[in-house]
Design a protein around this motif. Structure first.
Motif, short mmCIF file in Angstrom:
data_model
loop_
_atom_site.label_atom_id
_atom_site.label_comp_id
_atom_site.label_asym_id
_atom_site.label_seq_id
_atom_site.Cartn_x
_atom_site.Cartn_y
_atom_site.Cartn_z
N LYS A 190 0.84 -1.20 0.00
CA LYS A 190 0.00 0.00 0.00
C LYS A 190 0.87 1.25 0.00
O LYS A 190 0.54 2.25 -0.61
N LYS A 191 1.99 1.19 0.70
CA LYS A 191 2.88 2.34 0.86
C LYS A 191 3.72 2.61 -0.39
O LYS A 191 3.90 3.76 -0.79
N LEU A 192 4.24 1.55 -1.01
CA LEU A 192 5.18 1.72 -2.12
C LEU A 192 4.65 1.29 -3.48
O LEU A 192 5.30 1.51 -4.49
N GLY A 193 3.50 0.65 -3.51
CA GLY A 193 3.02 0.07 -4.77
C GLY A 193 3.50 -1.37 -4.87
O GLY A 193 2.72 -2.30 -4.87
N HIS A 194 4.82 -1.52 -4.93
CA HIS A 194 5.47 -2.83 -4.88
C HIS A 194 6.69 -2.72 -3.98
O HIS A 194 7.26 -1.64 -3.86
N LYS A 195 7.06 -3.81 -3.37
CA LYS A 195 8.19 -3.77 -2.45
C LYS A 195 8.97 -5.08 -2.48
O LYS A 195 8.51 -6.09 -3.00
N GLY A 196 10.15 -5.01 -1.88
CA GLY A 196 10.94 -6.20 -1.65
C GLY A 196 10.96 -6.49 -0.16
O GLY A 196 10.72 -5.60 0.66
N ILE A 197 11.24 -7.74 0.18
CA ILE A 197 11.35 -8.15 1.57
C ILE A 197 12.44 -9.21 1.65
O ILE A 197 12.58 -10.03 0.73
N ILE A 198 13.23 -9.15 2.70
CA ILE A 198 14.31 -10.12 2.89
C ILE A 198 14.22 -10.64 4.32
O ILE A 198 14.15 -9.86 5.26
N LYS A 199 14.22 -11.96 4.46
CA LYS A 199 14.23 -12.58 5.78
C LYS A 199 15.56 -13.30 5.95
O LYS A 199 15.94 -14.12 5.12
N VAL A 200 16.26 -12.96 7.03
CA VAL A 200 17.57 -13.54 7.29
C VAL A 200 17.52 -14.23 8.65
O VAL A 200 17.36 -13.57 9.67
N GLU A 201 17.64 -15.55 8.63
CA GLU A 201 17.58 -16.30 9.88
C GLU A 201 18.88 -16.19 10.65
O GLU A 201 19.97 -16.18 10.07
N ASP A 202 18.75 -16.12 11.98
CA ASP A 202 19.88 -16.13 12.91
C ASP A 202 20.92 -15.05 12.62
O ASP A 202 22.12 -15.26 12.81
N ARG A 203 20.47 -13.88 12.18
CA ARG A 203 21.41 -12.79 11.89
C ARG A 203 20.77 -11.48 12.32
O ARG A 203 19.60 -11.20 12.00
N PHE A 204 21.54 -10.68 13.07
CA PHE A 204 21.12 -9.36 13.50
C PHE A 204 22.19 -8.39 13.02
O PHE A 204 23.38 -8.70 13.08
N PHE A 205 21.82 -7.24 12.53
CA PHE A 205 22.74 -6.34 11.88
C PHE A 205 23.27 -5.26 12.82
O PHE A 205 22.57 -4.80 13.72
N THR A 206 24.51 -4.86 12.59
CA THR A 206 25.16 -3.82 13.39
C THR A 206 24.65 -2.44 12.99
O THR A 206 24.06 -2.27 11.91
N ASP A 207 24.91 -1.45 13.83
CA ASP A 207 24.53 -0.07 13.50
C ASP A 207 25.24 0.39 12.23
O ASP A 207 24.66 1.13 11.43
#
Length: 146
Positions: free
Chosen positions: A45-62
């Motif tokens: 609804k916000k972008l029209g179309h979007k991408g999504i990525i799911k990464v298991e067991d990973r948290f990202f740094t600042d």
């Protein structure tokens, strides 16, 4: 639900469709050994179309999150623990970008000496950044990542 839930990890959501694979490359997800799901061209609804990525067991740094802000500001990171969203972060461009983008000025000292780049974000709305060293203003959409 089109994509299975993950137990622990990060879901990167609301990625502009044309930036999805840039995010994959930027975070070097192709080098991870954990399961990764990449969704492309989902309705939004916000972008029209979007991408999504799911990464298991990973948290990202600042630092990794700051790098994301250059490619796709306003994406949302959902931190998942035990299948529950425990934190949501909207990625915003910081006031300063250190060692993230390359200066477009070939005469800039950062392109001729081994030193880290530093840019000040002059206008977040229009994506204008300014090199700390040579003071050249640049469009954030037209710079290369370091």
């Amino acid at each position: 639900m089109l994509v299975a839930a993950i137990k622990n990890g990060t879901v990167i959501d609301h990625i502009p469709t044309n930036k999805t694979y840039q995010v994959v490359s930027l975070l070097k997800l192709e080098n991870l050994d954990t399961p990764i799901t990449i969704g492309y061209n989902y309705r939004s609804k916000k972008l029209g179309h979007k991408g999504i990525i799911k990464v298991e067991d990973r948290f990202f740094t600042d630092e990794e999150i700051s790098r994301l802000s250059v490619v796709a500001p306003n994406i949302v990171l959902n931190i998942i623990k035990d299948y529950e969203v425990v934190e949501k972060k909207t990625v915003i461009t910081p006031d300063d970008l250190r060692g993230i983008v390359k200066c477009n000025n070939p005469k800039c000292i950062t392109n001729n000496e081994p030193m880290q780049t530093l840019f000040h974000v002059e206008d977040k709305e229009h994506g204008i950044i300014k090199c700390h060293y040579c003071e050249k203003e640049q469009d954030i959409n037209k710079v290369d990542l370091v």
